[in-house]
Design a protein around this motif. Structure first.
Motif, PDB file in Angstrom:
ATOM      1  N   SER A   1     -25.626  34.592  16.071  1.00  0.00           N
ATOM      2  CA  SER A   1     -25.743  34.598  14.615  1.00  0.00           C
ATOM      3  C   SER A   1     -25.883  33.197  14.040  1.00  0.00           C
ATOM      4  O   SER A   1     -26.409  33.018  12.930  1.00  0.00           O
ATOM      5  CB  SER A   1     -24.527  35.294  13.989  1.00  0.00           C
TER       6      SER A   1
ATOM      7  N   LEU B   1     -18.414  38.663   9.350  1.00  0.00           N
ATOM      8  CA  LEU B   1     -19.237  38.419  10.536  1.00  0.00           C
ATOM      9  C   LEU B   1     -18.591  39.019  11.779  1.00  0.00           C
ATOM     10  O   LEU B   1     -19.270  39.596  12.638  1.00  0.00           O
ATOM     11  CB  LEU B   1     -19.457  36.913  10.732  1.00  0.00           C
TER      12      LEU B   1
ATOM     13  N   HIS C   1     -22.724  37.957  20.127  1.00  0.00           N
ATOM     14  CA  HIS C   1     -23.250  38.177  18.780  1.00  0.00           C
ATOM     15  C   HIS C   1     -22.829  37.045  17.846  1.00  0.00           C
ATOM     16  O   HIS C   1     -23.637  36.588  17.011  1.00  0.00           O
ATOM     17  CB  HIS C   1     -22.762  39.520  18.243  1.00  0.00           C
TER      18      HIS C   1
END
Length: 461
Positions: free
Chosen positions: A196, A250, A192
């Motif tokens: 991103s 994040l 991920h």
């Protein structure tokens, strides 16, 4: 009492006491017989020598080193201390890590198992366990609700409302795949973070490193959940800062996404209908340190929390037994709750299926099918247990006035000659362990009175 009198009248009693103090009153010491000789390489001169010949019974007591408080509380305290420093160094620096890791994004994450059926739960004042209107019952005729208020010590807490409805097979198989599920989770977090920023997963290491340290804890319902520290470093590891885009927000998003998406396929079998296992709905993500925004945790609190749970054993948690079992009859005789016996029996029965043979469920029936380590960490998260123990051994040698000599070589020979205590020895060892624990608590309290450090004129060493 006779054994205590025998021990006190033994000519080697005082030396035995010294050995017990040296190993902190270990509850189940290991005894060795042998010698060690340190010589100068160039001259052959003997620098240091030791032999158990002059020891009581020609043997030397060493710690058992068991991490479980239910087996040996003195050694578990030592293990908890090592765990505290191992986790804390990855949060605050020290033990070969730079202090700048304190400024890296860090999270404390809790991942749980899914529900395998309703269980009794501890409640607050004035709250019932499970309120249901109309007193409905399940297909087996058992109530689907519970109007009682349970305390944390209530024996019903964690037990199923209906044993026949409870998914014991799913519970055991989730445990058996817990290690692989954690691995899928960590991979998904990195994936991920890479996606991103449009970075190929294989190139994420050129931008940052994600490190983990996790501990497994058994809940009251006897299902494992994981507490983990997650940290982002730069590509050089703890010594380098992460990129600006790799922020705590994040990382939090990546953790939630990974927990929702990661799962593991279960071997196909006609004995059950389960196909995959994944994480439960309850996921807690809390920032650590300067990323707390008023609701985070301190480095010390996280390290202490992990150290507390790494020493838990069957005596103070729903983790099964401290030893392997060898059949259904032994499981039925085990001094645990009926819920735990049902889980161990399920392990034993599933372990007979050829398709589940690689899971080795019978071997791990005593731990309810969970076969992972209690604490694991990424290689670059912090120091290691071995390094901490070596540092402690070096400190003891320096305290004893033994200097390290690069020109010295050590020769030794040891053999196992026994373990454990007689009744009288066990009583004395427990007294020594209690004295050490009490002195430690008094020293900790005194240290707190001085704001966490000794005053310059205190006179203590």
């Amino acid at each position: 009492m006779r054994d205590l009198i025998r021990l006190a009248n033994d000519p080697g009693y005082q030396r035995w006491l010294e050995q017990m103090r040296d190993i902190g009153g270990c509850a189940h010491p290991v005894y060795l017989s042998g010698y060690s000789v340190t010589r100068d390489v160039s001259t052959g001169e003997i620098l240091v020598s030791y032999s158990t010949t002059d020891e009581p019974g020609d043997r030397l007591a060493v710690r058992c080193g068991n991490r479980r408080a239910s087996v040996c509380e003195p050694c578990s305290r030592l293990h908890a201390g090592d765990t505290y420093h191992l986790v804390r160094s990855g949060l605050s620096g020290g033990k070969s890590l730079p202090e700048q890791v304190r400024g890296h994004p860090r999270l404390f994450v809790t991942l749980t198992a899914p529900s395998f059926g309703p269980v009794h739960r501890a409640t607050g004042v004035g709250e019932v366990c499970r309120f249901r209107r109309g007193d409905p019952v399940c297909e087996h005729g058992e109530p689907l609700g519970c109007d009682l208020a349970h305390s944390d010590t209530d024996e019903l807490v964690g037990k199923p409302l209906c044993v026949a409805c409870y998914d014991y097979v799913g519970h055991v198989l989730w445990h058996a795949h817990g290690g692989r599920l954690w691995d899928r989770f960590t991979t998904a977090v990195r994936r991920h973070l890479a996606s991103s920023q449009g970075i190929p997963r294989s190139e994420l290491g050129d931008h940052l490193v994600v490190s983990f340290a996790k501990v497994a804890e058994y809940q009251k319902r006897a299902a494992v959940h994981f507490h983990a520290v997650v940290r982002i470093d730069g590509p050089g590891g703890p010594e380098s800062p992460p990129p600006d885009w790799a922020a705590a927000e994040l990382l939090t998003e990546a953790v939630h996404q990974a927990a929702r998406s990661s799962n593991v396929a279960v071997p196909e079998s006609d004995a059950y209908g389960l196909e995959r296992v994944g994480w439960g709905q309850q996921i807690d993500v809390r920032p650590i340190g300067e990323f707390a925004d008023g609701g985070g945790l301190s480095d010390e609190a996280v390290a202490g929390y992990v150290a507390k749970y790494v020493t838990k054993g069957a005596a103070d948690s729903a983790s099964g037994l401290d030893h392997h079992v060898h059949g259904l009859e032994e499981i039925q005789r085990a001094a645990v709750s009926s819920h735990l016996r049902a889980l161990m029996a399920t392990c034993w029965r599933l372990g007979a299926l050829p398709e589940l043979e690689p899971l080795r469920l019978r071997l791990w029936a005593h731990s309810l099918g969970y076969r992972g380590h209690i604490l694991t960490k990424s290689r670059r998260y912090s120091t290691t247990y071995s390094a901490l123990r070596a540092e402690r051994a070096d400190h003891k040698r320096r305290s004893a006035g033994v200097a390290d000599d690069p020109n010295a070589v050590k020769e030794s020979s040891w053999r196992f000659v026994g373990s454990g205590h007689t009744p009288g020895e066990a009583l004395m060892a427990r007294s020594i362990a209690n004295d050490i624990a009490r002195n430690r608590e008094e020293a900790r309290a005194a240290l707190a009175d001085y704001g966490g450090r000794w005053p310059d004129d205190a006179g203590w060493v």
